[in-house]
Structure formats: structure tokens, C-alpha cells
Motif scaffolding. Structure first.
Motif, PDB file in Angstrom:
ATOM      1  N   THR A 250      -1.069   1.331  -2.043  1.00 39.40           N
ATOM      2  CA  THR A 250       0.206   1.357  -1.329  1.00 39.40           C
ATOM      3  C   THR A 250       1.223   2.204  -2.082  1.00 39.40           C
ATOM      4  O   THR A 250       1.101   2.399  -3.288  1.00 39.40           O
ATOM      5  N   ASP A 251       2.211   2.700  -1.360  1.00 41.65           N
ATOM      6  CA  ASP A 251       3.318   3.402  -2.002  1.00 41.65           C
ATOM      7  C   ASP A 251       4.541   2.501  -2.143  1.00 41.65           C
ATOM      8  O   ASP A 251       5.556   2.923  -2.671  1.00 41.65           O
ATOM      9  N   ASP A 252       4.425   1.257  -1.684  1.00 44.10           N
ATOM     10  CA  ASP A 252       5.525   0.302  -1.766  1.00 44.10           C
ATOM     11  C   ASP A 252       5.497  -0.400  -3.126  1.00 44.10           C
ATOM     12  O   ASP A 252       5.323  -1.624  -3.226  1.00 44.10           O
ATOM     13  N   ILE A 253       5.630   0.391  -4.174  1.00 43.79           N
ATOM     14  CA  ILE A 253       5.557  -0.072  -5.554  1.00 43.79           C
ATOM     15  C   ILE A 253       6.599   0.681  -6.370  1.00 43.79           C
ATOM     16  O   ILE A 253       7.154   1.672  -5.900  1.00 43.79           O
ATOM     17  N   PRO A 254       6.863   0.246  -7.587  1.00 46.05           N
ATOM     18  CA  PRO A 254       7.752   1.030  -8.458  1.00 46.05           C
ATOM     19  C   PRO A 254       7.151   2.421  -8.694  1.00 46.05           C
ATOM     20  O   PRO A 254       5.969   2.657  -8.409  1.00 46.05           O
ATOM     21  N   PRO A 255       7.912   3.344  -9.237  1.00 50.37           N
ATOM     22  CA  PRO A 255       7.395   4.692  -9.483  1.00 50.37           C
ATOM     23  C   PRO A 255       6.103   4.651 -10.307  1.00 50.37           C
ATOM     24  O   PRO A 255       6.030   3.977 -11.337  1.00 50.37           O
ATOM     25  N   ARG A 256       5.077   5.349  -9.859  1.00 52.32           N
ATOM     26  CA  ARG A 256       3.755   5.305 -10.507  1.00 52.32           C
ATOM     27  C   ARG A 256       3.806   5.701 -11.978  1.00 52.32           C
ATOM     28  O   ARG A 256       3.038   5.182 -12.784  1.00 52.32           O
ATOM     29  N   GLU A 257       4.701   6.621 -12.317  1.00 54.49           N
ATOM     30  CA  GLU A 257       4.746   7.070 -13.716  1.00 54.49           C
ATOM     31  C   GLU A 257       5.193   5.953 -14.666  1.00 54.49           C
ATOM     32  O   GLU A 257       5.007   6.048 -15.873  1.00 54.49           O
ATOM     33  N   LYS A 258       5.757   4.870 -14.133  1.00 53.32           N
ATOM     34  CA  LYS A 258       6.178   3.741 -14.964  1.00 53.32           C
ATOM     35  C   LYS A 258       5.102   2.658 -15.038  1.00 53.32           C
ATOM     36  O   LYS A 258       5.238   1.703 -15.800  1.00 53.32           O
ATOM     37  N   LEU A 259       4.052   2.808 -14.244  1.00 52.83           N
ATOM     38  CA  LEU A 259       3.023   1.781 -14.135  1.00 52.83           C
ATOM     39  C   LEU A 259       1.845   2.043 -15.064  1.00 52.83           C
ATOM     40  O   LEU A 259       1.640   3.159 -15.529  1.00 52.83           O
ATOM     41  N   TYR A 260       1.055   1.005 -15.275  1.00 56.97           N
ATOM     42  CA  TYR A 260      -0.171   1.067 -16.057  1.00 56.97           C
ATOM     43  C   TYR A 260      -1.362   0.853 -15.137  1.00 56.97           C
ATOM     44  O   TYR A 260      -1.226   0.319 -14.042  1.00 56.97           O
ATOM     45  N   THR A 261      -2.529   1.204 -15.625  1.00 55.28           N
ATOM     46  CA  THR A 261      -3.788   0.764 -15.029  1.00 55.28           C
ATOM     47  C   THR A 261      -4.275  -0.387 -15.902  1.00 55.28           C
ATOM     48  O   THR A 261      -3.729  -0.634 -16.989  1.00 55.28           O
ATOM     49  N   ALA A 262      -5.324  -1.055 -15.473  1.00 53.73           N
ATOM     50  CA  ALA A 262      -5.885  -2.115 -16.314  1.00 53.73           C
ATOM     51  C   ALA A 262      -6.304  -1.534 -17.662  1.00 53.73           C
ATOM     52  O   ALA A 262      -6.057  -2.132 -18.715  1.00 53.73           O
ATOM     53  N   ALA A 263      -6.913  -0.360 -17.637  1.00 54.88           N
ATOM     54  CA  ALA A 263      -7.399   0.255 -18.879  1.00 54.88           C
ATOM     55  C   ALA A 263      -6.255   0.677 -19.798  1.00 54.88           C
ATOM     56  O   ALA A 263      -6.293   0.434 -21.009  1.00 54.88           O
ATOM     57  N   SER A 264      -5.215   1.297 -19.242  1.00 58.79           N
ATOM     58  CA  SER A 264      -4.117   1.751 -20.103  1.00 58.79           C
ATOM     59  C   SER A 264      -3.304   0.575 -20.644  1.00 58.79           C
ATOM     60  O   SER A 264      -2.833   0.600 -21.779  1.00 58.79           O
ATOM     61  N   ALA A 265      -3.169  -0.478 -19.855  1.00 53.60           N
ATOM     62  CA  ALA A 265      -2.481  -1.678 -20.338  1.00 53.60           C
ATOM     63  C   ALA A 265      -3.300  -2.331 -21.443  1.00 53.60           C
ATOM     64  O   ALA A 265      -2.757  -2.753 -22.469  1.00 53.60           O
TER      65      ALA A 265
END
Length: 195
Positions: A151-166
């Protein structure tokens, strides 16, 4: 004992996408149970645990944690969120804490939970703080929007993590037990490293 850390009133670049407390009622939408169910939260908390809910907002998920925990510290840096929660009704075993995640001054917890707020915190500083607060068997549970969300109904992707990066970021401070992608979110479970 009342825990309250001074919180700056200025808006930082990190805060630009954070839901303003004037829109707090949006956080009470029952469809948020799809993100994490009451059963999943209760399964992660033991009877008698002391829990810290990071980014507690209106207490939507905090209320579920309070069913099993002995004590829950509901941590949010917006007083308006706490005001909303007070009006809604705060369970007796929940204490409201006005603080940013990296600045909490709680001495001990068994579990720290961060639901949809990991992307909003100063992660390295917060993890160092969490490491000090959690006991030797302490657990960190994170559920947040994934950079891989459909979905695009989320905070800006550049501020988010993936499971692996987290997991990579958290592993500097904790032993990661689980890191999995879910539908639009990821879940991470970690425990305190043995000193």
C-alpha cells in the motif's frame, strides 16, 4: 513516581509525518487490530510483566497489554495523545509517560513494545536506552510499517525499515529471535544480550 522527561516543542524533520494529536481519534479505528491482534499481544506478555509501550498514542494497543501486564508505561511525546487517553479512560495499571523513546527514564521493564513507531524514533539512541532498561530476560517486540508494503497509505518509505534492515540495526544491541515480513508490516522480536 511520575515519569516525565522534558519534550521539546519544536518539530524536527523526523516528526514531519507523525500524526498530530488533534487527529488522535483516527488511532481508535478498530481496523488497526489487523496490524496486531489482542491475542498476539497477550501471547507476547507474561503475567506480572512490566511493559513499556513506545508511541502509545491514544492507548489503542496499550489497553490490550494492560489486560495481562502488571504495569504498563504508555510512552508518547505528545501531551495531546495522553489527554485523549485520559478522556477515554486509562486502566489503573497504566502510567502515562511524556517522553521521547530515547529519553525514557524508567528503571526496569520486562518487555518493550513498539507498534507503528520504530520509524519515528532516533533508533540508535533509543536502542541504547532500551538495552539499559530491559533486564537479562527482557524482550523487545516491534511491529512497524514495512518499506516493502504493498500500500501507499504509509509513512514515507525512506523512513521505513524492512524486517531485514530492522534486524540488522537492532542486532547491535539485542539478539534478534524473529524478523519476518507481514502484510504491509514486519514483526521483530529480540531479547537482551547476555552481559
Amino acid at each position: 513516581m511520575k515519569y516525565e522527561t522534558p519534550v521539546e516543542d519544536t518539530v524536527t524533520a523526523m516528526d514531519e509525518h507523525i500524526l498530530d494529536s488533534e487527529k488522535a481519534a483516527q488511532l481508535e479505528d478498530k481496523t488497526r487490530c489487523r496490524i496486531v491482534s489482542q491475542e498476539e499481544l497477550l501471547g507476547a506478555i507474561g503475567d506480572g510483566d512490566t511493559v513499556i509501550d513506545i508511541g502509545s498514542g491514544t492507548g489503542f494497543f496499550t489497553d490490550d497489554m494492560a489486560i495481562r501486564a502488571e504495569k504498563v508505561y504508555a510512552v508518547d511525546f505528545q501531551e495531546g495523545m495522553h489527554e485523549f487517553y485520559r478522556e477515554k479512560g486509562v486502566p489503573k495499571n497504566v502510567e502515562l509517560v511524556l517522553s521521547r523513546a530515547a529519553q525514557i527514564e524508567i528503571e526496569h521493564a520486562d518487555v518493550i513494545v513498539s507498534i507503528l513507531s520504530l520509524h519515528e524514533i532516533d533508533l540508535e539512541k533509543a536502542l541504547a536506552t532500551f538495552q539499559k532498561v530491559l533486564g537479562p530476560d527482557g524482550r523487545l517486540i516491534v511491529i512497524d510499517w514495512s518499506q516493502n508494503a504493498e500500500t501507499d497509505d504509509i509513512p514515507p518509505r525512506e523512513k521505513l525499515y524492512t524486517a531485514a534492515s530492522a534486524a540488522e540495526a537492532v542486532s547491535e544491541f539485542f539478539e534478534v529471535l524473529e524478523a519476518e515480513e507481514r502484510y504491509n508490516t514486519f514483526k521483530l522480536v529480540a531479547k537482551a544480550k547476555q552481559q
